[in-house]
Design a protein around this motif. Structure first.
Motif, mmCIF file in Angstrom:
data_model
loop_
_atom_site.group_PDB
_atom_site.id
_atom_site.type_symbol
_atom_site.label_atom_id
_atom_site.label_comp_id
_atom_site.label_asym_id
_atom_site.label_seq_id
_atom_site.Cartn_x
_atom_site.Cartn_y
_atom_site.Cartn_z
ATOM 1 N N ILE A 151 0.826 -1.219 0.000
ATOM 2 C CA ILE A 151 0.000 0.000 0.000
ATOM 3 C C ILE A 151 0.864 1.275 0.000
ATOM 4 O O ILE A 151 0.622 2.174 -0.813
ATOM 5 C CB ILE A 151 -0.988 0.006 1.193
ATOM 6 C CG1 ILE A 151 -2.021 -1.105 1.031
ATOM 7 C CG2 ILE A 151 -1.646 1.358 1.387
ATOM 8 C CD1 ILE A 151 -3.022 -0.916 -0.064
ATOM 9 N N LEU A 181 0.704 4.203 -2.879
ATOM 10 C CA LEU A 181 0.336 5.572 -2.488
ATOM 11 C C LEU A 181 1.469 6.557 -2.763
ATOM 12 O O LEU A 181 1.216 7.688 -3.187
ATOM 13 C CB LEU A 181 -0.057 5.617 -1.017
ATOM 14 C CG LEU A 181 -1.392 4.947 -0.679
ATOM 15 C CD1 LEU A 181 -1.612 4.938 0.827
ATOM 16 C CD2 LEU A 181 -2.540 5.631 -1.395
ATOM 17 N N ASP A 182 2.694 6.135 -2.543
ATOM 18 C CA ASP A 182 3.842 7.000 -2.823
ATOM 19 C C ASP A 182 3.868 7.371 -4.303
ATOM 20 O O ASP A 182 4.045 8.543 -4.659
ATOM 21 C CB ASP A 182 5.145 6.309 -2.425
ATOM 22 C CG ASP A 182 6.356 7.163 -2.723
ATOM 23 O OD1 ASP A 182 6.431 8.291 -2.192
ATOM 24 O OD2 ASP A 182 7.216 6.720 -3.505
ATOM 25 N N CYS A 228 0.754 9.679 -4.990
ATOM 26 C CA CYS A 228 0.744 10.991 -4.324
ATOM 27 C C CYS A 228 1.980 11.834 -4.596
ATOM 28 O O CYS A 228 1.867 13.044 -4.770
ATOM 29 C CB CYS A 228 0.600 10.810 -2.810
ATOM 30 S SG CYS A 228 -0.939 10.010 -2.345
ATOM 31 N N LEU A 278 -5.095 -0.057 -6.372
ATOM 32 C CA LEU A 278 -5.492 0.271 -5.004
ATOM 33 C C LEU A 278 -6.958 -0.088 -4.760
ATOM 34 O O LEU A 278 -7.314 -0.680 -3.736
ATOM 35 C CB LEU A 278 -5.245 1.755 -4.739
ATOM 36 C CG LEU A 278 -5.441 2.258 -3.319
ATOM 37 C CD1 LEU A 278 -4.512 1.544 -2.352
ATOM 38 C CD2 LEU A 278 -5.199 3.758 -3.267
ATOM 39 N N ALA A 316 -2.333 2.886 5.005
ATOM 40 C CA ALA A 316 -2.491 4.178 4.330
ATOM 41 C C ALA A 316 -2.342 5.330 5.319
ATOM 42 O O ALA A 316 -1.706 6.347 5.008
ATOM 43 C CB ALA A 316 -3.857 4.240 3.641
ATOM 44 N N ALA A 360 0.478 8.306 5.298
ATOM 45 C CA ALA A 360 0.155 9.740 5.344
ATOM 46 C C ALA A 360 0.924 10.429 6.451
ATOM 47 O O ALA A 360 1.446 11.530 6.273
ATOM 48 C CB ALA A 360 -1.356 9.937 5.517
ATOM 49 N N VAL A 417 -1.672 13.873 0.279
ATOM 50 C CA VAL A 417 -2.189 12.575 0.716
ATOM 51 C C VAL A 417 -3.550 12.730 1.308
ATOM 52 O O VAL A 417 -3.899 13.495 2.083
ATOM 53 C CB VAL A 417 -1.221 11.908 1.716
ATOM 54 C CG1 VAL A 417 -1.798 10.604 2.222
ATOM 55 C CG2 VAL A 417 0.114 11.663 1.084
#
Length: 192
Positions: free
Chosen positions: A78, A82-83, A86, A107, A180, A184, A192
């Motif tokens: 995850i 996300l990296d 974002c 995701l 997640a 953040a 994020v």
């Protein structure tokens, strides 16, 4: 199609996680509970009844361990997804929008898998009951001379972690959300 190719090429672990997740969902949906054997072993505690219960729940506990280890894999993937979504969203790469669609889909598929697992867990009370019985009898299982039974023995520390994991009503969604949230907090990225 190109976004799927991008994800396959750049996030093979994400694709592996999805594949394994779908396989585990199929196996969990066919969960073979040991309720009758466990009930008999508790109400009439003989070595034979206990062994019958262990034989019945052993493969189920092994499946639950696989699901727990799968959740740990999801937890690690995850932040990478996300990296990429974002922290590289504004890059001037001409194919960025296509790539982001692929990552967003990855995701979303992981979240869908988590929801599906948790729905199955909630609909199969034997999962919690079988694992509880397993934990209560773990010390005797690990001492069993029967190789078929002893192979299902899980080290106490992993068993403890699994117990905490399965105690939640929605353990897989919690894993995704916690991962997640931690991303953040760690990233400090306002996007994020």
């Amino acid at each position: 199609a190109r976004n799927a190719q991008y994800v396959e090429a750049n996030f093979p672990e994400g694709n592996r996680i999805l594949r394994v997740g779908h396989e585990l969902l199929e196996r969990v949906s066919a969960y073979q509970d040991g309720s009758n054997e466990v009930r008999t072993a508790i109400s009439k505690p003989t070595p034979e009844n206990e062994e019958a219960a262990w034989r019945k729940i052993g493969p189920s506990v092994a499946l639950l361990r696989e699901c727990y280890e799968f959740a740990q894999g999801v937890e690690k993937v995850i932040p990478d997804v996300l990296d990429e979504l974002c922290n590289h969203a504004g890059d001037g790469d001409a194919g960025r929008a296509e790539k982001n669609r692929g990552l967003a889909r990855l995701l979303a598929d992981m979240m869908q898998n988590a929801f599906a697992f948790d729905a199955l867990k909630a609909s199969i009370p034997a999962i919690q009951n079988d694992f509880s019985y397993y934990r209560r009898t773990l010390s005797r299982i690990s001492q069993s001379q029967d190789a078929q039974i002893a192979r299902y023995s899980i080290p106490h520390d992993i068993s403890n972690q699994m117990s905490l994991f399965y105690a939640y009503h929605n353990p897989m969604v919690k894993t995704v959300v916690d991962s997640a949230t931690q991303f953040a907090k760690d990233s400090g990225n306002e996007q994020v």
